[in-house]
Write a protein that holds these residues in place. Structure first.
Motif, PDB file in Angstrom:
ATOM      1  N   UNK A  56       7.357  -8.177  -2.115  1.00  0.00           N
ATOM      2  CA  UNK A  56       7.472  -9.021  -3.187  1.00  0.00           C
ATOM      3  C   UNK A  56       6.880 -10.468  -2.861  1.00  0.00           C
ATOM      4  N   UNK A  57       7.119 -10.935  -1.716  1.00  0.00           N
ATOM      5  CA  UNK A  57       6.471 -11.901  -1.233  1.00  0.00           C
ATOM      6  C   UNK A  57       6.577 -12.368   0.317  1.00  0.00           C
ATOM      7  N   UNK A  58       5.972 -13.009   0.939  1.00  0.00           N
ATOM      8  CA  UNK A  58       5.810 -13.107   2.338  1.00  0.00           C
ATOM      9  C   UNK A  58       5.106 -12.120   2.943  1.00  0.00           C
ATOM     10  N   UNK A  59       5.018 -11.820   4.171  1.00  0.00           N
ATOM     11  CA  UNK A  59       4.081 -10.867   4.769  1.00  0.00           C
ATOM     12  C   UNK A  59       4.620 -10.516   6.151  1.00  0.00           C
ATOM     13  N   UNK A  60       4.004  -9.473   6.788  1.00  0.00           N
ATOM     14  CA  UNK A  60       4.351  -8.929   7.984  1.00  0.00           C
ATOM     15  C   UNK A  60       3.045  -8.082   8.771  1.00  0.00           C
ATOM     16  N   UNK A  61       3.240  -8.009  10.126  1.00  0.00           N
ATOM     17  CA  UNK A  61       2.119  -7.347  10.684  1.00  0.00           C
ATOM     18  C   UNK A  61       2.733  -6.472  11.743  1.00  0.00           C
ATOM     19  N   UNK A  62       1.841  -5.448  11.991  1.00  0.00           N
ATOM     20  CA  UNK A  62       2.258  -4.637  13.170  1.00  0.00           C
ATOM     21  C   UNK A  62       1.181  -4.636  14.113  1.00  0.00           C
ATOM     22  N   UNK A  63       1.334  -4.852  15.386  1.00  0.00           N
ATOM     23  CA  UNK A  63       0.355  -4.692  16.303  1.00  0.00           C
ATOM     24  C   UNK A  63      -0.871  -5.892  15.871  1.00  0.00           C
ATOM     25  N   UNK A  64      -0.520  -6.974  15.273  1.00  0.00           N
ATOM     26  CA  UNK A  64      -1.195  -7.719  14.772  1.00  0.00           C
ATOM     27  C   UNK A  64      -2.175  -7.540  13.309  1.00  0.00           C
ATOM     28  N   UNK A  65      -1.822  -6.224  12.760  1.00  0.00           N
ATOM     29  CA  UNK A  65      -2.435  -5.800  11.733  1.00  0.00           C
ATOM     30  C   UNK A  65      -1.591  -5.994  10.368  1.00  0.00           C
ATOM     31  N   UNK A  66      -2.204  -6.558   9.128  1.00  0.00           N
ATOM     32  CA  UNK A  66      -1.435  -6.727   8.260  1.00  0.00           C
ATOM     33  C   UNK A  66      -0.821  -5.532   7.544  1.00  0.00           C
ATOM     34  N   UNK A  67       0.466  -5.416   7.030  1.00  0.00           N
ATOM     35  CA  UNK A  67       0.981  -4.162   6.673  1.00  0.00           C
ATOM     36  C   UNK A  67       0.408  -3.884   5.075  1.00  0.00           C
ATOM     37  N   UNK A  68      -0.086  -4.562   4.480  1.00  0.00           N
ATOM     38  CA  UNK A  68      -0.769  -4.459   3.295  1.00  0.00           C
ATOM     39  C   UNK A  68      -2.209  -4.062   3.286  1.00  0.00           C
ATOM     40  N   UNK A  69      -3.071  -4.836   4.156  1.00  0.00           N
ATOM     41  CA  UNK A  69      -4.567  -4.727   4.411  1.00  0.00           C
ATOM     42  C   UNK A  69      -4.910  -3.554   4.997  1.00  0.00           C
ATOM     43  N   UNK A  70      -3.992  -3.590   6.265  1.00  0.00           N
ATOM     44  CA  UNK A  70      -4.459  -2.507   7.168  1.00  0.00           C
ATOM     45  C   UNK A  70      -3.286  -1.165   7.296  1.00  0.00           C
ATOM     46  N   UNK A  71      -2.701  -0.864   6.364  1.00  0.00           N
ATOM     47  CA  UNK A  71      -1.676   0.143   6.388  1.00  0.00           C
ATOM     48  C   UNK A  71      -2.310   1.444   7.292  1.00  0.00           C
ATOM     49  N   UNK A  72      -3.312   2.054   6.841  1.00  0.00           N
ATOM     50  CA  UNK A  72      -3.876   3.347   7.596  1.00  0.00           C
ATOM     51  C   UNK A  72      -3.865   3.444   9.058  1.00  0.00           C
ATOM     52  N   UNK A  73      -4.597   1.915   9.444  1.00  0.00           N
ATOM     53  CA  UNK A  73      -4.622   1.828  10.802  1.00  0.00           C
ATOM     54  C   UNK A  73      -3.184   1.455  11.542  1.00  0.00           C
ATOM     55  N   UNK A  74      -2.198   1.125  10.712  1.00  0.00           N
ATOM     56  CA  UNK A  74      -1.027   0.954  11.379  1.00  0.00           C
ATOM     57  C   UNK A  74      -0.504   2.472  11.502  1.00  0.00           C
ATOM     58  N   UNK A  75      -0.552   2.941  10.691  1.00  0.00           N
ATOM     59  CA  UNK A  75       0.151   4.613  10.583  1.00  0.00           C
ATOM     60  C   UNK A  75      -0.393   5.426  11.611  1.00  0.00           C
ATOM     61  N   UNK A  76      -1.568   5.235  12.068  1.00  0.00           N
ATOM     62  CA  UNK A  76      -2.069   5.848  13.275  1.00  0.00           C
ATOM     63  C   UNK A  76      -1.510   5.631  14.507  1.00  0.00           C
ATOM     64  N   UNK A  77      -0.672   4.635  14.711  1.00  0.00           N
ATOM     65  CA  UNK A  77      -0.192   4.093  15.740  1.00  0.00           C
ATOM     66  C   UNK A  77       1.380   4.321  15.778  1.00  0.00           C
ATOM     67  N   UNK A  78       1.946   4.709  14.755  1.00  0.00           N
ATOM     68  CA  UNK A  78       3.361   4.450  14.420  1.00  0.00           C
ATOM     69  C   UNK A  78       3.894   6.089  14.122  1.00  0.00           C
ATOM     70  N   UNK A  79       5.208   6.386  14.780  1.00  0.00           N
ATOM     71  CA  UNK A  79       5.817   7.439  14.398  1.00  0.00           C
ATOM     72  C   UNK A  79       7.212   7.074  13.663  1.00  0.00           C
ATOM     73  N   UNK A  80       7.491   7.683  12.561  1.00  0.00           N
ATOM     74  CA  UNK A  80       8.394   7.337  11.649  1.00  0.00           C
ATOM     75  C   UNK A  80       9.457   8.318  11.699  1.00  0.00           C
ATOM     76  N   UNK A  81      10.704   8.352  11.733  1.00  0.00           N
ATOM     77  CA  UNK A  81      11.752   9.086  11.373  1.00  0.00           C
ATOM     78  C   UNK A  81      12.784   8.573  10.466  1.00  0.00           C
ATOM     79  N   UNK A  82      12.515   9.080   9.329  1.00  0.00           N
ATOM     80  CA  UNK A  82      13.310   8.556   7.918  1.00  0.00           C
ATOM     81  C   UNK A  82      14.839   9.087   8.051  1.00  0.00           C
ATOM     82  N   UNK A  83      15.727   8.113   7.466  1.00  0.00           N
ATOM     83  CA  UNK A  83      17.037   8.669   7.807  1.00  0.00           C
ATOM     84  C   UNK A  83      17.419  10.093   7.143  1.00  0.00           C
ATOM     85  N   UNK A  84      16.638  10.667   6.018  1.00  0.00           N
ATOM     86  CA  UNK A  84      16.743  11.848   5.596  1.00  0.00           C
ATOM     87  C   UNK A  84      15.185  12.396   5.456  1.00  0.00           C
ATOM     88  N   UNK A  85      15.167  13.388   6.099  1.00  0.00           N
ATOM     89  CA  UNK A  85      13.622  14.222   6.048  1.00  0.00           C
ATOM     90  C   UNK A  85      13.549  15.456   5.326  1.00  0.00           C
TER      91      UNK A  85
END
Length: 292
Positions: A56-85
């Motif tokens: 809603x506001x503010x921002x964040x980055x993963x490995x220096x990449x913006x979570x909104x503008x560079x989402x696809x590049x971030x997901x290439x480097x992340x493994x995600x385990x949700x609480x329910x799969x």
């Protein structure tokens, strides 16, 4: 380099609480704990970092990449385990693992086979034939098989028996030693104490503490157990409980002189002052925050 950084990250659901002004920094290579009771905002934070929901506001980055503008590049480097799969029920485990690897355009077959063996997961089983614990194992292999740079794990041990939990954390420790960053969300404090180097505590959508695990354990609060008759009303803010043997026990972080004066005014037959375990320390944080 920071693996994760947030800057006043906020997600609002209107009347419902989300996360508010999160300031968080996780260094590359850390095994970082993200602790809070159910509904505190852990999953909302993770989903926002991964771009699954928009801030809603503010921002964040993963490995220096913006979570909104560079989402696809971030997901290439992340493994995600949700609480329910959830998976397609008619697919076999091996098909699910291959499908997950194909999305990354990576051959993960050798690593997937090794992980299935270590977690005692039969890859030939259909998803709808699996118990909850074995579905969780399939989700773990999906998250780990590509050996990502960052593992984001949301309440990962639900459904795993103690032996599988031990095998799972052995794998995580190996990955961490190899350089992977691990962001580990949990409300099971003993898991965090055994595995993480630093942790942040979230309550009602806000970060209320962030420090090294050793610092939390030495936060100054003591577990005081008193046998006898003592008026504890002079000790403001404590929440005393009566033990099975009639003793009164409470966490205390105030002035020691005040405690001694209070106890000396009563009839004390026995007294124990000890270091609390990590779970008690975090519960103390929750209670203090709730009282404010």
């Amino acid at each position: 380099m920071e693996a994760i950084r947030t800057d006043k990250l906020t997600k609002s659901y209107g009347q419902s609480r989300g996360i508010i002004d999160l300031e968080l920094s996780v260094e590359q290579g850390e095994f970082f704990g993200f602790i809070g009771p159910n509904g505190a905002g852990k999953s909302t934070t993770i989903r926002t970092l991964l771009g699954l929901i928009s801030p809603s506001s503010g921002g964040a980055s993963v490995f220096g990449m913006d979570i909104v503008q560079e989402k696809e590049n971030i997901l290439r480097r992340v493994g995600y385990l949700p609480s329910e799969a959830f998976f397609y029920p008619k697919m076999r485990v091996w098909d699910v693992l291959k499908f997950s690897a194909d999305l990354r355009k990576t051959d993960c077959s050798a690593e997937a086979k090794s992980l299935c063996e270590r977690l005692q997961l039969d890859p030939d089983k259909k998803i709808d034939e699996l118990s909850f614990g074995n579905r969780k194992k399939a989700a773990i292999v999906c998250a780990l098989q590509s050996k990502p740079d960052l593992l984001i794990l949301d309440e990962p041990t639900g459904g795993l028996d103690p032996l599988m939990q031990r095998a799972f954390f052995e794998i995580l420790q190996e990955r961490n030693r190899e350089g992977a960053t691990i962001f580990f969300s949990s409300h099971i404090l003993s898991e965090v104490q055994r595995n993480c180097t630093r942790a942040a505590v979230i309550r009602q959508g806000r970060i209320i503490a962030c420090d090294r695990i050793e610092a939390f354990a030495n936060a100054g609060a003591k577990r005081v157990t008193v046998h006898g008759s003592v008026d504890l009303s002079r000790l403001q803010g404590i929440k005393a409980r009566t033990e099975g043997d009639g003793a009164v026990s409470f966490l205390y972080s105030g002035e020691m002189q005040t405690l001694l004066q209070c106890l000396s005014a009563g009839q004390v037959s026995d007294l124990t002052v000890a270091e609390p375990d990590l779970e008690e320390v975090f519960l103390h944080f929750y209670e203090e925050e709730a009282a404010q």
